[in-house]
Design an enzyme around this catalytic site. Structure first.
Site, PDB file in Angstrom:
ATOM      1  N   TYR A 147       0.827  -1.204   0.000  1.00 32.03           N
ATOM      2  CA  TYR A 147       0.000   0.000   0.000  1.00 32.03           C
ATOM      3  C   TYR A 147       0.864   1.257   0.000  1.00 32.03           C
ATOM      4  CZ  TYR A 147      -3.261   3.616   1.504  1.00 32.03           C
ATOM      5  OH  TYR A 147      -3.987   4.787   1.600  1.00 32.03           O
ATOM      6  N   ARG A 154       1.200   6.559  -6.873  1.00 29.80           N
ATOM      7  CA  ARG A 154       0.039   7.410  -7.169  1.00 29.80           C
ATOM      8  C   ARG A 154       0.432   8.883  -7.160  1.00 29.80           C
ATOM      9  NH1 ARG A 154      -5.087   7.101  -3.173  1.00 29.80           N
ATOM     10  NH2 ARG A 154      -3.383   7.209  -1.659  1.00 29.80           N
ATOM     11  N   TYR A 206      -0.577  12.941   7.461  1.00 33.93           N
ATOM     12  CA  TYR A 206      -0.172  11.840   8.333  1.00 33.93           C
ATOM     13  C   TYR A 206       1.330  11.913   8.626  1.00 33.93           C
ATOM     14  CZ  TYR A 206      -4.479   9.011   8.098  1.00 33.93           C
ATOM     15  OH  TYR A 206      -5.752   8.519   8.239  1.00 33.93           O
ATOM     16  N   ARG A 219     -11.558  13.212   3.121  1.00 39.05           N
ATOM     17  CA  ARG A 219     -12.478  12.281   3.789  1.00 39.05           C
ATOM     18  C   ARG A 219     -13.819  12.161   3.069  1.00 39.05           C
ATOM     19  NH1 ARG A 219      -9.046   9.326   6.861  1.00 39.05           N
ATOM     20  NH2 ARG A 219      -7.635  10.706   8.009  1.00 39.05           N
ATOM     21  N   GLU A 319     -14.167  -1.336   6.679  1.00 33.95           N
ATOM     22  CA  GLU A 319     -14.184   0.038   6.186  1.00 33.95           C
ATOM     23  C   GLU A 319     -15.515   0.244   5.471  1.00 33.95           C
ATOM     24  OE1 GLU A 319     -10.503   1.693   4.558  1.00 33.95           O
ATOM     25  OE2 GLU A 319     -11.624   2.183   2.726  1.00 33.95           O
TER      26      GLU A 319
END
Length: 343
Positions: A147, A154, A206, A219, A319
């Site tokens: 990830y 990305r 983060y 979000r 999730e």
């Protein structure tokens, strides 16, 4: 979220309503269907550009997610990319093969660079929502977790494409083979509005422990029409830390609290109803019935689609993402339970 559209388009159609999202068992592919998502542990290519098989097995709920818009839809292919447009909205999707692109980083870089080149030239160039599905998402330790490689690729692939405002997004691990990366999106002819959760640190802020490149998503996005909130993958995270490790129902409760906070922050009506479809990603199959029964009691009448998928953190058991429709609104987001970092 201005995203650097490079080309002006005459007679550009402006969307007046958000796409209608529903879960169905055997839908008819009518002329106003923008996209038909079919969920399967063994996906296969579909000739119709609007049909996209997502590499996730269905655990509960109808196995088709349908997006419909006002007016007729046209569709086509451009290389490996498939697209459809109608009513001021654009759907596009592609698959990348890690064996060709050089692992998860290279596949993500290729996918996002391809999408960026295509979207910059379209009238519906403002990305509202993104989905990412990759194999073995938690495999690897530290910075070598797949990830984290995906997040870095990305970011490199998008460059400055979304630098002025990341849209809502989901990233889930599938079980259909590590080589397959699937990415699809919804874009509109006007920018949406980024929505954050005051209970959480914004993903792009983060700390370093979550990788050399922070996740690039908001979000939620209040769609450009102002009548729907597209909700990112939401889990049991407070601040930036996982809460209730190993406790599936406690994680579900915390996830629902985060969803409530997002509705308030996005100026949406409180709670969910029969017009608020939610996808629930479940790490362990044997948790599916417990999660489904709990949600059915907590959110009666809400359309639910449970899918077998791994969450982007190994300690997260579920999730939820989805949609909340409401009245067109330009209200200032409501302030709810503010997260304060511990010093």
């Amino acid at each position: 979220m201005v995203q650097g559209c490079e080309k002006l388009h005459a007679n550009q159609l402006t969307a007046s309503r958000a796409p209608e999202v529903s879960y169905q068992s055997s839908p008819t592919l009518a002329g106003n269907v923008l996209a038909d998502f079919r969920f399967s542990s063994n996906p296969s290519p579909q000739e119709d550009a609007r049909v996209f098989e997502v590499a996730l097995a269905t655990l509960a709920g109808d196995a088709h997610e349908i997006w419909t818009v006002e007016g007729e839809v046209v569709s086509g292919h451009e290389g490996d990319l498939r697209w459809s447009r109608g009513g001021g909205w654009l759907f596009c999707a592609l698959e990348a093969d890690e064996r060709i692109q050089g692992g998860p980083e290279g596949a993500a870089r290729h996918a996002y660079a391809t999408l960026a080149r295509f979207l910059r030239q379209q009238p519906e160039c403002h990305v509202q929502r993104l989905w990412n599905y990759l194999g073995g998402i938690n495999r690897g330790e530290g910075d070598d977790e797949r990830y984290k490689h995906f997040c870095h690729g990305r970011a490199e692939g998008m460059g400055d494409w979304l630098a002025s405002g990341f849209p809502a997004a989901t990233a889930i691990g599938h079980h259909a083979g590590e080589h397959l990366l699937q990415v699809y999106l919804l874009a509109g002819s006007s920018p949406g509005r980024r929505v954050e959760n005051p209970r959480q640190v914004s993903a792009w802020e983060y700390p370093r422990q979550y990788g050399r490149t922070s996740p690039s998503f908001s979000r939620a996005t209040l769609l450009c029409t102002g009548d729907a909130l597209a909700i990112s993958g939401t889990a049991s995270v407070i601040g930036h830390a996982t809460a209730h490790e190993g406790l599936v129902l406690a994680q579900l409760d915390e996830t629902l609290r985060n969803l409530d906070a997002l509705l308030a922050s996005g100026s949406m009506p409180a709670g969910f109803d029969g017009h608020s479809p939610l996808k629930v990603y479940v790490r362990h199959r044997d948790h599916a019935a417990l999660i489904h029964d709990s949600l059915a009691k907590r959110l009666p009448g809400v359309p639910l689609l449970l899918l077998h998928g791994d969450i982007c953190r190994a300690d997260l058991l579920l999730e939820i993402d989805g949609w909340r429709y409401g009245q067109s609104s330009t209200a200032v987001p409501t302030v709810v339970e503010q997260y304060s970092p511990q010093v």
